[in-house]
Motif scaffolding. Structure first.
Motif, PDB file in Angstrom:
ATOM      1  N   ALA A  89       0.839  -1.206   0.000  1.00  6.15           N
ATOM      2  CA  ALA A  89       0.000   0.000   0.000  1.00  6.15           C
ATOM      3  C   ALA A  89       0.868   1.247   0.000  1.00  6.15           C
ATOM      4  O   ALA A  89       0.583   2.227  -0.702  1.00  6.15           O
ATOM      5  CB  ALA A  89      -0.924  -0.007   1.218  1.00  6.15           C
ATOM      6  N   LEU A  90       1.958   1.218   0.767  1.00  9.81           N
ATOM      7  CA  LEU A  90       2.869   2.358   0.821  1.00  9.81           C
ATOM      8  C   LEU A  90       3.546   2.591  -0.522  1.00  9.81           C
ATOM      9  O   LEU A  90       3.683   3.731  -0.976  1.00  9.81           O
ATOM     10  CB  LEU A  90       3.916   2.131   1.911  1.00  9.81           C
ATOM     11  CG  LEU A  90       4.971   3.224   2.059  1.00  9.81           C
ATOM     12  CD1 LEU A  90       4.326   4.549   2.488  1.00  9.81           C
ATOM     13  CD2 LEU A  90       6.034   2.813   3.074  1.00  9.81           C
ATOM     14  N   GLU A  91       3.971   1.527  -1.186  1.00  7.94           N
ATOM     15  CA  GLU A  91       4.605   1.659  -2.493  1.00  7.94           C
ATOM     16  C   GLU A  91       3.647   2.315  -3.489  1.00  7.94           C
ATOM     17  O   GLU A  91       4.053   3.194  -4.263  1.00  7.94           O
ATOM     18  CB  GLU A  91       5.039   0.289  -2.999  1.00  7.94           C
ATOM     19  CG  GLU A  91       6.175  -0.335  -2.209  1.00  7.94           C
ATOM     20  CD  GLU A  91       6.461  -1.757  -2.635  1.00  7.94           C
ATOM     21  OE1 GLU A  91       5.674  -2.292  -3.448  1.00  7.94           O
ATOM     22  OE2 GLU A  91       7.450  -2.338  -2.160  1.00  7.94           O
ATOM     23  N   ILE A  92       2.392   1.888  -3.459  1.00  7.23           N
ATOM     24  CA  ILE A  92       1.397   2.440  -4.388  1.00  7.23           C
ATOM     25  C   ILE A  92       1.129   3.905  -4.064  1.00  7.23           C
ATOM     26  O   ILE A  92       1.072   4.762  -4.962  1.00  7.23           O
ATOM     27  CB  ILE A  92       0.094   1.619  -4.314  1.00  7.23           C
ATOM     28  CG1 ILE A  92       0.326   0.210  -4.845  1.00  7.23           C
ATOM     29  CG2 ILE A  92      -1.026   2.312  -5.101  1.00  7.23           C
ATOM     30  CD1 ILE A  92      -0.797  -0.754  -4.539  1.00  7.23           C
ATOM     31  N   LEU A  93       0.983   4.223  -2.783  1.00  2.00           N
ATOM     32  CA  LEU A  93       0.704   5.599  -2.370  1.00  2.00           C
ATOM     33  C   LEU A  93       1.862   6.522  -2.708  1.00  2.00           C
ATOM     34  O   LEU A  93       1.680   7.619  -3.249  1.00  2.00           O
ATOM     35  CB  LEU A  93       0.406   5.623  -0.873  1.00  2.00           C
ATOM     36  CG  LEU A  93       0.171   6.990  -0.217  1.00  2.00           C
ATOM     37  CD1 LEU A  93      -0.980   7.730  -0.889  1.00  2.00           C
ATOM     38  CD2 LEU A  93      -0.113   6.808   1.275  1.00  2.00           C
ATOM     39  N   HIS A  94       3.073   6.068  -2.426  1.00  6.70           N
ATOM     40  CA  HIS A  94       4.257   6.889  -2.683  1.00  6.70           C
ATOM     41  C   HIS A  94       4.540   7.046  -4.171  1.00  6.70           C
ATOM     42  O   HIS A  94       5.246   7.970  -4.568  1.00  6.70           O
ATOM     43  CB  HIS A  94       5.476   6.251  -2.007  1.00  6.70           C
ATOM     44  CG  HIS A  94       6.019   7.048  -0.872  1.00  6.70           C
ATOM     45  ND1 HIS A  94       6.857   6.524   0.081  1.00  6.70           N
ATOM     46  CD2 HIS A  94       5.849   8.352  -0.522  1.00  6.70           C
ATOM     47  CE1 HIS A  94       7.181   7.448   0.953  1.00  6.70           C
ATOM     48  NE2 HIS A  94       6.587   8.565   0.607  1.00  6.70           N
ATOM     49  N   LEU A 136      -6.876   6.902   5.502  1.00 10.36           N
ATOM     50  CA  LEU A 136      -6.104   5.749   5.030  1.00 10.36           C
ATOM     51  C   LEU A 136      -4.711   6.179   4.579  1.00 10.36           C
ATOM     52  O   LEU A 136      -3.712   5.505   4.873  1.00 10.36           O
ATOM     53  CB  LEU A 136      -6.850   5.049   3.897  1.00 10.36           C
ATOM     54  CG  LEU A 136      -8.044   4.193   4.336  1.00 10.36           C
ATOM     55  CD1 LEU A 136      -9.014   3.969   3.184  1.00 10.36           C
ATOM     56  CD2 LEU A 136      -7.550   2.856   4.879  1.00 10.36           C
ATOM     57  N   GLU A 137      -4.616   7.308   3.883  1.00  5.99           N
ATOM     58  CA  GLU A 137      -3.305   7.838   3.481  1.00  5.99           C
ATOM     59  C   GLU A 137      -2.418   8.057   4.695  1.00  5.99           C
ATOM     60  O   GLU A 137      -1.254   7.641   4.727  1.00  5.99           O
ATOM     61  CB  GLU A 137      -3.476   9.171   2.744  1.00  5.99           C
ATOM     62  CG  GLU A 137      -3.845   9.066   1.289  1.00  5.99           C
ATOM     63  CD  GLU A 137      -3.705  10.401   0.583  1.00  5.99           C
ATOM     64  OE1 GLU A 137      -2.882  11.233   1.027  1.00  5.99           O
ATOM     65  OE2 GLU A 137      -4.412  10.637  -0.400  1.00  5.99           O
TER      66      GLU A 137
END
Length: 486
Positions: A79-84, A119-120
């Motif tokens: 999730a972090l990879e996608i957000l970043h 969520l972010e």
């Protein structure tokens, strides 16, 4: 995306807040994070809506259903990879963005929308706590040098993207610390400054050079910029609006940004001579936006006798107005945490005069009620309502009226064309000014706007600078996956 029936099984659950009585005693953030399992349930509410309008609502084009799905599955690092991949600084947007993505959420048509902003914030804080977010310097340097003027979100995003492309980046900030309005325009109770500092430490480790107390064109000659191959101006829109009425120069009429900046400096132990305090005063905040709200929260923490808020526009409806249908940003009443801490809110009020004593100290202000007249095909007109004049006792007025545009120092000294609003002229596709090697992004280009727009503009401008210098760019366009952030 998410759990197929999640939006039917789980209600929206937001973070709780520390009680008003406790939180106004300090300047710390006061939200209470949800448990991990509760956040994962919130991620599962994201429905397989076919066409995710949240993408179009987000200026960054964040891949929202994708990271929601990963949270639902407990795949936090993914999730972090996608957000970043689309957002350089989710720790800022997760706290400060008004979340236009949530207002365009398909589920929001019939139920409370997905809690995307929460969520972010949860994803990025998980990333920091687990040690997943580390510096990744570029593997090689291009030999090109770039100067970025301004260290707000637009400047920081520009700098990180260009550094990732291998260029050597120097960021100039005229204040004594990095962050722009994030640092001194946002109160600590909304964004603790350690959140900025931990990100700056990573950017420095990646190779970005930061120079503070450097006011380009004032104490740093613009001729020195000739040492750089390209220049990106991200100074923001800092020309403040005033009220050109009688008594506007009286003691006690203060610009909101001066008031907020002073308090943040005091929080961090800096000496501020003649600090403006709301303690034991009747305070009136003129302006109904986020800055006005921040002044209300700060005044309550000072221990104001009373806090009153004036807005010249009509009171918005509680629910979405028909004039702003889904998926557009809605016209509806916003009640912030600062309003909840204590404030007398008033709409359709126009200030006519500041009243002072013999020594020039503010003692009151005079107002009149107004109405807006709307005629099809014409600009709205403002009429005063006879017989509605009123005098309000007060010892402090805070002007939170927004900004008219960027300052002209750099445009004049660098020969950059400006538009009728004084914004630095550059198209939204190229970000290039009339001086070929000079680019501009953020509020300085588009006018006062949201933090998420600033980051988006910084990313887009960086790509155009990279193309200008190298003839091509591997940096992403809006909504595309970025270079690996971890």
């Amino acid at each position: 995306m998410g759990k197929v029936t999640g939006f039917k099984e789980f209600e929206r659950q937001d973070e709780a807040n520390v009680s008003v009585k406790k939180r106004v005693q300090n300047y710390k953030e006061f939200t209470i994070p949800l448990k991990t399992e509760d956040i994962e349930k919130q991620g599962s509410r994201c429905m397989d809506c076919g066409i995710p309008f949240c993408h179009s609502g987000c200026p960054l084009g964040n891949l929202i259903p994708d990271f929601n799905d990963m949270v639902h599955k407990g795949e936090w690092k993914k999730a972090l990879e996608i957000l970043h991949s689309t957002n350089n600084f989710p720790e800022f947007t997760g706290r400060l963005c008004p979340a236009p993505c949530e207002q365009s959420c398909v589920l929001g048509i019939i139920n409370p929308p997905i809690s995307i902003e929460q969520l972010e914030k949860s994803i990025i804080e998980k990333g920091f706590s687990e040690g997943w977010i580390t510096a990744i310097p570029p593997e090689k340097r291009t030999g090109k040098k770039i100067a970025v003027v301004g260290s707000g979100p637009a400047g920081l995003a520009t700098a990180q993207q260009l550094n990732r492309a291998g260029h050597s980046v120097t960021v100039f900030e005229r204040d004594d610390a990095i962050g722009g309005l994030l640092r001194y325009g946002i109160p600590n109770f909304k964004l603790e400054k350690e959140i900025i500092d931990r990100r700056i430490a990573i950017l420095e480790e990646e190779g970005i050079e930061f120079k503070t107390n450097v006011n380009v064109g004032v104490n740093y000659a613009v001729e020195e910029l000739n040492n750089f191959d390209a220049l990106v101006l991200c100074g923001g829109a800092t020309q403040r609006r005033t009220l050109p009425i009688k008594g506007a120069d009286s003691k006690g009429v203060v610009q909101a940004m001066d008031f907020l900046t002073q308090q943040t400096k005091v929080v961090f132990g800096q000496e501020v001579k003649n600090q403006v305090l709301a303690t034991d005063k009747n305070v009136i905040v003129i302006g109904g936006g986020d800055t006005g709200s921040d002044c209300i929260g700060t005044s309550n923490r000072h221990g104001a006798k009373s806090v009153t808020n004036f807005e010249i526009m009509p009171k918005p409806p509680k629910d979405r107005s028909e004039s702003t249908p889904w998926p557009y940003w809605p016209l509806k009443l916003k009640t912030s945490s600062s309003h909840e801490e204590g404030c007398n809110r008033n709409w359709l009020i126009s200030t006519k005069e500041f009243v002072t004593d013999a020594k020039g100290n503010l003692t009151a202000l005079k107002t009149v009620e107004v109405e807006w007249i709307y005629k099809q095909g014409e600009r709205p007109t403002l009429n005063e309502i006879p017989g509605t004049e009123k005098t309000w006792p007060c010892e402090l007025v805070l002007l939170a009226l927004g900004f008219t545009g960027p300052e002209s120092t750099l445009s004049e000294k660098l020969g950059i064309e400006t538009d009728f609003r004084s914004n630095y002229k550059a198209s939204a596709t190229e970000y290039q000014t009339n001086v070929p090697h000079i680019f501009t992004a953020g509020d300085m280009r588009r006018g006062q706007s949201l933090i998420v727009w600033a980051i988006s503009e910084g990313r887009e401008a960086a790509r155009k600078v990279d193309e200008y210098l190298m003839g091509y760019s591997n940096l992403p366009t809006k909504g595309e996956g970025d270079l690996p952030p971890m």
